[in-house]
Design a protein around this motif. Structure first.
Motif: not given
Length: 162
Positions: A13-40
């Motif tokens: 299971w431990a080898s999947t935790v690191g991969t999942e944590e990178l997935g968390h980073l990607e999800m947060i990055g996507t949220l930030v991008h979606q919230l900021t991409r059309n700012l004036t």
């Protein structure tokens, strides 16, 4: 812990935790991008996002809420399994608290759903690291007990020979 030692210590299971944590980073990055991409420009300035925008536009740059850039130097590894697992437990709790704080500030249901999912994963990781720490501690204790018994037997055979 890292690499093969982590796999031996924590199991597959431990080898999947690191991969999942990178997935968390990607999800947060996507949220930030979606919230900021059309700012004036006005929204960027009003939100206090202008200094960040000058350096990164709306690209996702890993940094703390304080603005301090994230660095691998913030990660602690000692090589001691129990100490490293304790550090992992603390990191999972810190992430959970961060998600709790985001939920306190956010009024966007879509963002909240994603953050709740990520928070749940941190709780699961905390539980898995805790189970692994208990298992390793018990194994180390049994090994220490066996070593103590072996030392006593060795000492008794020395005493008998004398």
């Amino acid at each position: 812990p890292c690499g093969a030692r982590l796999f031996r210590t924590c199991g597959p299971w431990a080898s999947t935790v690191g991969t999942e944590e990178l997935g968390h980073l990607e999800m947060i990055g996507t949220l930030v991008h979606q919230l900021t991409r059309n700012l004036t420009e006005e929204q960027i300035k009003t939100a206090g996002f202008d200094a960040y925008f000058v350096d990164h536009t709306t690209g996702v740059f890993p940094q703390f809420a304080s603005g301090y850039p994230w660095s691998a130097a913030t990660m602690q590894v000692t090589g001691d399994t129990i100490a490293d697992l304790t550090e992992d437990l603390a990191a999972e709790q810190k992430a959970r608290v961060t998600y709790d704080n985001i939920l306190r500030l956010s009024d966007d249901p879509d963002v909240n759903d994603a953050i709740k999912f990520l928070r749940e994963r941190e709780v699961v990781h905390f539980q898995r690291f805790g189970e692994t720490k208990r298992t390793r501690w018990n194994k180390m204790k049994r090994t220490a007990d066996i070593k103590d018994i072996q030392d006593r037997i060795s000492w008794m055979s020395f005493v008998v020979r004398v």
